[in-house]
Scaffold this motif. Structure first.
Motif, PDB file in Angstrom:
ATOM      1  N   LEU A 167       0.791  -1.231   0.000  1.00 60.42           N
ATOM      2  CA  LEU A 167       0.000   0.000   0.000  1.00 60.42           C
ATOM      3  C   LEU A 167       0.825   1.283   0.000  1.00 60.42           C
ATOM      4  N   TYR A 168       1.768   1.404   0.942  1.00 54.85           N
ATOM      5  CA  TYR A 168       2.402   2.710   1.138  1.00 54.85           C
ATOM      6  C   TYR A 168       3.454   3.033   0.078  1.00 54.85           C
ATOM      7  N   ASN A 169       3.969   2.009  -0.609  1.00 52.61           N
ATOM      8  CA  ASN A 169       4.927   2.282  -1.685  1.00 52.61           C
ATOM      9  C   ASN A 169       4.371   1.922  -3.052  1.00 52.61           C
ATOM     10  N   LEU A 170       3.054   1.711  -3.130  1.00 52.36           N
ATOM     11  CA  LEU A 170       2.470   1.240  -4.385  1.00 52.36           C
ATOM     12  C   LEU A 170       2.717   2.188  -5.564  1.00 52.36           C
ATOM     13  N   PRO A 171       2.620   3.528  -5.391  1.00 54.28           N
ATOM     14  CA  PRO A 171       2.911   4.404  -6.536  1.00 54.28           C
ATOM     15  C   PRO A 171       4.315   4.193  -7.099  1.00 54.28           C
ATOM     16  N   GLN A 172       5.312   4.015  -6.196  1.00 52.45           N
ATOM     17  CA  GLN A 172       6.695   3.801  -6.668  1.00 52.45           C
ATOM     18  C   GLN A 172       6.817   2.486  -7.438  1.00 52.45           C
ATOM     19  N   TYR A 173       6.118   1.440  -6.964  1.00 48.02           N
ATOM     20  CA  TYR A 173       6.188   0.147  -7.662  1.00 48.02           C
ATOM     21  C   TYR A 173       5.627   0.265  -9.080  1.00 48.02           C
ATOM     22  N   MET A 174       4.486   0.966  -9.207  1.00 50.16           N
ATOM     23  CA  MET A 174       3.853   1.100 -10.533  1.00 50.16           C
ATOM     24  C   MET A 174       4.730   1.919 -11.480  1.00 50.16           C
ATOM     25  N   ILE A 175       5.301   3.007 -10.965  1.00 45.98           N
ATOM     26  CA  ILE A 175       6.167   3.857 -11.798  1.00 45.98           C
ATOM     27  C   ILE A 175       7.385   3.059 -12.255  1.00 45.98           C
ATOM     28  N   ALA A 176       7.971   2.276 -11.336  1.00 53.36           N
ATOM     29  CA  ALA A 176       9.165   1.484 -11.677  1.00 53.36           C
ATOM     30  C   ALA A 176       8.852   0.467 -12.771  1.00 53.36           C
ATOM     31  N   LEU A 177       7.710  -0.238 -12.639  1.00 52.99           N
ATOM     32  CA  LEU A 177       7.341  -1.232 -13.652  1.00 52.99           C
ATOM     33  C   LEU A 177       7.127  -0.583 -15.017  1.00 52.99           C
ATOM     34  N   LEU A 178       6.478   0.585 -15.024  1.00 47.91           N
ATOM     35  CA  LEU A 178       6.226   1.266 -16.305  1.00 47.91           C
ATOM     36  C   LEU A 178       7.510   1.822 -16.911  1.00 47.91           C
ATOM     37  N   LYS A 179       8.440   2.235 -16.063  1.00 46.76           N
ATOM     38  CA  LYS A 179       9.747   2.699 -16.571  1.00 46.76           C
ATOM     39  C   LYS A 179      10.467   1.572 -17.311  1.00 46.76           C
ATOM     40  N   ILE A 180      10.446   0.384 -16.703  1.00 47.49           N
ATOM     41  CA  ILE A 180      11.125  -0.766 -17.327  1.00 47.49           C
ATOM     42  C   ILE A 180      10.384  -1.172 -18.604  1.00 47.49           C
ATOM     43  N   LEU A 181       9.042  -1.125 -18.559  1.00 44.50           N
ATOM     44  CA  LEU A 181       8.249  -1.460 -19.745  1.00 44.50           C
ATOM     45  C   LEU A 181       8.568  -0.500 -20.895  1.00 44.50           C
ATOM     46  N   LEU A 182       8.712   0.773 -20.564  1.00 48.38           N
ATOM     47  CA  LEU A 182       9.060   1.775 -21.589  1.00 48.38           C
ATOM     48  C   LEU A 182      10.431   1.485 -22.195  1.00 48.38           C
ATOM     49  N   ALA A 183      11.392   1.140 -21.323  1.00 53.14           N
ATOM     50  CA  ALA A 183      12.752   0.860 -21.814  1.00 53.14           C
ATOM     51  C   ALA A 183      12.782  -0.399 -22.676  1.00 53.14           C
ATOM     52  N   ALA A 184      11.866  -1.353 -22.407  1.00 53.77           N
ATOM     53  CA  ALA A 184      11.868  -2.623 -23.147  1.00 53.77           C
ATOM     54  C   ALA A 184      10.991  -2.593 -24.395  1.00 53.77           C
ATOM     55  N   ALA A 185      10.161  -1.547 -24.534  1.00 57.76           N
ATOM     56  CA  ALA A 185       9.253  -1.487 -25.688  1.00 57.76           C
ATOM     57  C   ALA A 185      10.047  -1.357 -26.984  1.00 57.76           C
ATOM     58  N   PRO A 186       9.622  -2.066 -28.038  1.00 61.85           N
ATOM     59  CA  PRO A 186      10.389  -2.013 -29.294  1.00 61.85           C
ATOM     60  C   PRO A 186      10.360  -0.645 -29.957  1.00 61.85           C
ATOM     61  N   THR A 187       9.353   0.192 -29.610  1.00 63.23           N
ATOM     62  CA  THR A 187       9.265   1.518 -30.237  1.00 63.23           C
ATOM     63  C   THR A 187      10.112   2.560 -29.515  1.00 63.23           C
TER      64      THR A 187
END
Length: 732
Positions: A408-428
């Motif tokens: 709960l208390y760090n959930l925003p950081q977890y979501m941002i981190a996952l999306l950062k990695i997803l962005l770096a891994a996206a083929p575009t």
């Protein structure tokens, strides 16, 4: 030889190895961990074929778990995470390579193999293995030795990596393990469906109209919408075949019927779905459908041209649904029209309304669907209104509840981190200097020097990115679905932080590529796949063999990722007008329409759902020129009675106060989180002690220096303050 040892000898050897993990010397520990990894990988040196390797890998995983290997590796993993020396040396290096994460990769590989082998059930499993599986699931779900579940440790690794404090963490392995742990502890989609059925029974709700998993499995892929330029090319090819110019005008898109269109994509895409092998373009499909494929129709004589037959669908795949709000809106409009006033939320009183309206209301009520979320929202409103009379809410300690409370208390950081990695891994994504380096656990120490090595590394890098996208998309979808079932506001909290972290434009950016080439990408070298590479003689790899790739027409990994991302987008935007407008603003319609080229029924369904929710905002001209897509939506997507999606005349198409919608939702989420998870001691609803003797008798902790200034405090706060009796009277 491991295969010739009896169980007692195998146990003794594993115990000997586990003792070796306790030594101080780091290199010796690594050697022992590698030996355990060899066991977990199926002692391939003693095996002759792939089946034996997989059998012994599974057998050894259960043996290792029973002897406490997972707990030992968990301690080692914690030590490696806290290893500041490795972090600082990785930060100082200009380029991080595989060598920086050797220990972590060995530990994570063993843990992954154990989780995956124990998670998968087989009919031949002995009873002790089944007991073992349940014990392991409980151990991973609920904090046993620590204050947090195991998944939270992995989430912490992800945020630590993204913040730049530990750039050497092998993110691919961490994310894969995190996904499998969530899959094991929370349950997959079939387990989720069973939980949903059970929860509806507990709440006294009617059963689900159908099993969505089975409906989607039985769907057939539709022909993709044809673009004008492709129609021109087809006509030119046909004219060349005939040898003369045809005067037929260019076909209009809205005249193409989805059921009997000749599909130009079928010839080169013959392996998309198991159910498509019989989908032959022979003009006979209508009769085959009608006769349930009982008999084979003889081929027509060659001299007569085949007759085009219309194949009628067997009925819509989904039962229509109606919300309580839809019935209220319908009655409000009807009462305003026929009577001139409304009765609020009353859906029973039909006095003064004509007979057809009575029939309409009856039909709407027959298809009324009350979701678990509706019940949870109603309960939450009542708990907010009457906290004293309703008392404390009973919350079940499910794995999902435990995970949410921990996140709960760090959930925003977890979501941002996952999306950062997803962005770096996206083929575009373009390589930027400020983006995170996700290739730390794929790049070797020495860069390739030959063309063959460069090609192999290029394929490895692409495969690495594909696996990261697959694991992030899968774990995000799992979290959203499980939190939604556990409590709607838990789901909304995660969704809102994903939206705030720009998840919607990120997914659209991911799909803004040649999606067919992504789904047919060949970034795997099949001869190097485990366990094939361990038991077979490897042929000599050449640039030509690498370029040719394997025989698979489709990369199922990438198709899986695409479907997951579309489902996440659906979850974020469903019933949210503000987020639907984001889809319109980011011009998602042409991007999604291109994705319909992929002839896979499940992927098409979720693309059509996303197009359906925004058609009312796209204008009449778009709908007119995309009639084929509109037909596909009508055929494949669930109907909501009174949902005017095809015309855009209804109430939802009017300008909306989008900011207010998100703010109200946020206020509800915060109220839920504070009520359920913030437990202040001095609550305003705590009982008050009114007895003078007991209040004066309580010992209060005063600061150490209070007795020095006690007399001064009395003078300032008590004696010098006049008593205002009239204020006391006003209070009464």
């Amino acid at each position: 030889r491991w295969l010739e040892l009896d169980r007692a000898q195998q146990k003794a050897y594993v115990m000997h190895l586990l003792d070796g993990l306790e030594v101080v010397n780091r290199d010796k520990r690594l050697r022992v961990a590698r030996a355990i990894l060899y066991l977990a990988q199926g002692v391939f040196g003693d095996c002759d074929n792939e089946g034996d390797v997989l059998h012994w890998s599974r057998h050894n995983s259960f043996l290792l778990y029973q002897l406490g290997t997972f707990s030992a590796f968990l301690e080692l993993l914690n030590m490696e995470i806290e290893n500041s020396q490795a972090c600082s040396s990785a930060l100082r290096k200009p380029a991080i390579s595989l060598a920086d994460s050797t220990e972590l990769r060995v530990l994570l590989s063993v843990m992954y193999l154990m989780v995956e082998n124990i998670r998968v059930e087989q009919e031949t499993d002995p009873p002790e293995w089944k007991t073992c599986r349940e014990t392991f699931r409980t151990e991973l779900s609920f904090p046993v030795h620590t204050e947090e579940p195991f998944a939270l440790l992995l989430f912490t690794m992800v945020t630590k990596f993204c913040s730049g404090h530990a750039p050497h963490f092998p993110m691919k392995k961490v994310l894969l393990l995190l996904w499998k742990v969530l899959l094991f502890t929370l349950g997959g989609f079939e387990a989720l469906q069973a939980m949903k059925v059970r929860r509806r029974e507990e709440l006294g709700l009617p059963p689900l109209p159908e099993d969505s998993i089975q409906v989607v499995r039985g769907m057939r892929a539709a022909s993709p919408p044809t673009y004008a330029i492709e129609l021109v090319e087809q006509q030119q090819q046909q004219q060349q075949k005939r040898g003369h110019r045809s005067r037929r005008p260019l076909m209009k898109q809205d005249s193409l019927d989805i059921y009997n269109e000749r599909d130009p994509f079928k010839s080169d895409e013959g392996g998309v779905d198991e159910e498509e092998n019989d989908d032959v373009d022979s003009g006979m499909e209508g009769e085959l459908e009608l006769m349930e494929r009982d008999t084979i129709i003889p081929a027509m004589p060659a001299q007569r041209p085949p007759i085009e037959r219309v194949s009628f669908p067997k009925g819509l795949p989904w039962a229509p649904k109606v919300r309580q709000k839809d019935i209220e809106h319908f009655l409000e409009a009807s009462r305003n029209k026929f009577i001139g006033f409304t009765l609020g939320q009353d859906t029973e009183t039909l006095i003064g309304l004509p007979r057809p309206i009575h029939e309409s209301v009856k039909t709407l009520k027959q298809h009324k669907y009350v979701s678990i979320s509706d019940v949870q929202i109603k309960n939450e409103e009542e708990l907010e209104k009457c906290p004293m009379s309703l008392g404390e809410e009973e919350v079940q300690e499910t794995p999902c509840e435990v995970l949410y409370r921990a996140m709960l208390y760090n959930l925003p950081q977890y979501m941002i981190a996952l999306l950062k990695i997803l962005l770096a891994a996206a083929p575009t994504s373009k390589a930027k200097t400020d983006s995170i380096n996700i290739l730390a656990d794929v790049l070797p120490e020495e860069m390739p020097i030959t063309v063959l090595q460069s090609m192999k590394l290029g394929m490895d890098v692409n495969r690495h990115k594909e696996i990261i996208v697959k694991s992030i998309s899968a774990l995000l979808l799992l979290l959203l679905k499980h939190f939604k079932l556990n409590h709607i506001y838990q789901f909304e909290y995660v969704s809102q932080h994903l939206v705030f972290a720009n998840c919607i434009p990120l997914i659209l950016k991911f799909f803004n590529q040649n999606i067919m080439s992504y789904i047919t990408a060949k970034n795997s070298i099949s001869v190097l796949d485990y366990p094939h590479c361990t038991v077979c003689d490897l042929p000599e790899l050449t640039a030509e063999s690498l370029e040719a790739g394997d025989n698979n027409q489709f990369c199922w990994r990438n198709l899986f990722s695409c479907i997951n991302l579309l489902r996440i987008l659906n979850k974020l935007t469903k019933w949210k007008h503000s987020r639907t407008m984001m889809l319109v603003v980011f011009k998602s319609a042409p991007i999604l329409k291109r994705a319909l080229k992929v002839k896979q029924a499940m992927m098409q369904l979720y693309v059509l759902k996303l197009l359906k929710i925004q058609t009312k905002y796209l204008g009449r001209q778009w709908r007119k020129s995309n009639m084929k897509t509109m037909s596909a939506i009508y055929q494949k997507v669930r109907h909501r009675m009174n949902d005017d999606w095809a015309y855009g005349n209804d109430i939802d198409a009017r300008p909306w106060d989008f900011q207010a919608e998100e703010c109200t939702l946020r206020a509800n989420i915060e109220a839920f989180n504070s009520r359920r998870y913030d437990k202040p001691q001095d609550s305003e609803f705590a009982p008050v002690d009114n007895c003078l003797q007991s209040v004066l008798g309580q010992r209060l902790e005063l600061p150490e220096d209070f007795h020095y200034s006690y007399e001064l405090w009395l003078e300032r706060e008590v004696f010098s303050q006049p008593i205002r009796w009239e204020e006391l009277l006003h209070c009464q």
